[in-house]
Design an enzyme around this catalytic site. Structure first.
Site, mmCIF file in Angstrom:
data_model
loop_
_atom_site.group_PDB
_atom_site.id
_atom_site.type_symbol
_atom_site.label_atom_id
_atom_site.label_comp_id
_atom_site.label_asym_id
_atom_site.label_seq_id
_atom_site.Cartn_x
_atom_site.Cartn_y
_atom_site.Cartn_z
ATOM 1 N N SER A 141 5.222 -6.675 2.983
ATOM 2 C CA SER A 141 6.204 -5.644 2.666
ATOM 3 C C SER A 141 7.525 -5.890 3.361
ATOM 4 O O SER A 141 7.568 -6.344 4.513
ATOM 5 C CB SER A 141 5.676 -4.270 3.087
ATOM 6 O OG SER A 141 6.660 -3.272 2.894
ATOM 7 N N TYR A 194 2.480 1.789 8.962
ATOM 8 C CA TYR A 194 2.429 0.919 7.776
ATOM 9 C C TYR A 194 3.124 -0.405 8.061
ATOM 10 O O TYR A 194 2.588 -1.478 7.757
ATOM 11 C CB TYR A 194 3.104 1.631 6.609
ATOM 12 C CG TYR A 194 3.319 0.771 5.379
ATOM 13 C CD1 TYR A 194 2.294 0.571 4.464
ATOM 14 C CD2 TYR A 194 4.552 0.163 5.128
ATOM 15 C CE1 TYR A 194 2.488 -0.209 3.325
ATOM 16 C CE2 TYR A 194 4.749 -0.618 3.997
ATOM 17 C CZ TYR A 194 3.721 -0.802 3.105
ATOM 18 O OH TYR A 194 3.912 -1.582 1.989
ATOM 19 N N LYS A 222 1.668 -4.260 8.060
ATOM 20 C CA LYS A 222 2.184 -5.313 7.184
ATOM 21 C C LYS A 222 2.781 -6.470 7.983
ATOM 22 O O LYS A 222 2.670 -7.632 7.570
ATOM 23 C CB LYS A 222 3.224 -4.727 6.227
ATOM 24 C CG LYS A 222 2.632 -3.827 5.151
ATOM 25 C CD LYS A 222 1.667 -4.583 4.249
ATOM 26 C CE LYS A 222 1.223 -3.743 3.058
ATOM 27 N NZ LYS A 222 0.286 -4.482 2.167
#
Length: 251
Positions: free
Chosen positions: A135, A150, A154
């Protein structure tokens, strides 16, 4: 002759399903792993006989271990692996709880050990290609979407990509990743009405991308399937920005 397949973790929707469509169109066999039986059935009906499906909750350790055991005992050569499973629910760092954190890290744990089992299969067969979906958030913070846990998960996936590329190259295995920006997929359903995802993202984030629009699953799948293919045979350890120009500089 040994049957070959590409295993797609998170293959029942979004970028994983888009990649599956492209691979099947090229005459390849795919195995889709997802958490929703309904979505898997729909993907199977669409893609046809060259597709197998398996329902697995990646946050359930027993189900993950069962999948790993099946991979270890499979007589198929897994020529490709796409790690496409994900979840995304922005929340300020100061409001994160253990469950929020674990929702991301449990997926990373499953990804790590599933990939390990697949790599053993590829090693035994002398070749393979792995593509992880990372990401842009792992590289750049966005005030509108606070995503510390998150992004941490990633960023770890990006790092794993490079380490595995070094370790597995001697076994004929390439490992790469794609790093998308905003792509219209069901992942945003955690905090946007599923029926409003496209309108919400296009109205709010088209201008965020220098190229002028948010991405579609096919935009990222084009790069995933390229990285899986022999056309990218001299590419390993790469984390490719597929992001409408975001990492080049914000407008």
């Amino acid at each position: 002759m040994t049957q070959t397949t590409t295993l797609i973790i998170g293959g029942s929707s979004g970028m994983g399903l888009a990649a599956a469509r492209q691979l099947v169109a090229k005459g390849q066999h795919v195995t889709l792993v997802g958490s929703s039986t309904a979505k898997l059935d729909g993907a199977k009906a669409e893609l046809g006989a060259s597709t197998e499906t398996q329902q697995v909750n990646l946050r359930n350790a027993a189900e993950v271990e069962a999948l790993i055991e099946e991979i270890k005992t499979s007589d198929k050569h897994i020529v490709g692996l796409i790690n496409a499973a994900g979840t995304f629910s922005p929340k300020p760092f100061l409001e994160h709880g253990f469950e929020d954190y674990d929702s991301y890290m449990d997926l990373n744990r499953a990804t790590f050990f599933i990939t390990q089992a697949v790599a053993e299969n590829m090693k035994a067969n002398g070749s393979g290609s792995i593509v992880n979906i990372g990401s842009m958030w792992a590289k750049q913070a966005v005030r509108a979407t606070p995503s510390s846990a998150y992004s941490m998960a990633k960023a770890g996936l990006h790092s794993l990509t490079q380490h595995l590329a070094m370790e597995l190259a001697a076994h004929g295995i390439r490992v790469n990743a794609v790093s998308p920006a905003v792509v219209v997929t069901p992942i945003y359903g955690a905090f946007i009405d599923p029926d409003q995802i496209e309108d919400t993202l296009t109205s709010g984030f088209d201008a965020f991308h220098p190229i002028g629009r948010v991405g579609r699953p096919e935009d990222v799948a084009n790069t995933i399937t390229h990285l899986l293919s022999d056309d990218a045979s001299w590419v390993t350890g790469a984390v490719w920005d597929v992001d409408g120009g975001v990492m080049a500089g914000l407008v």
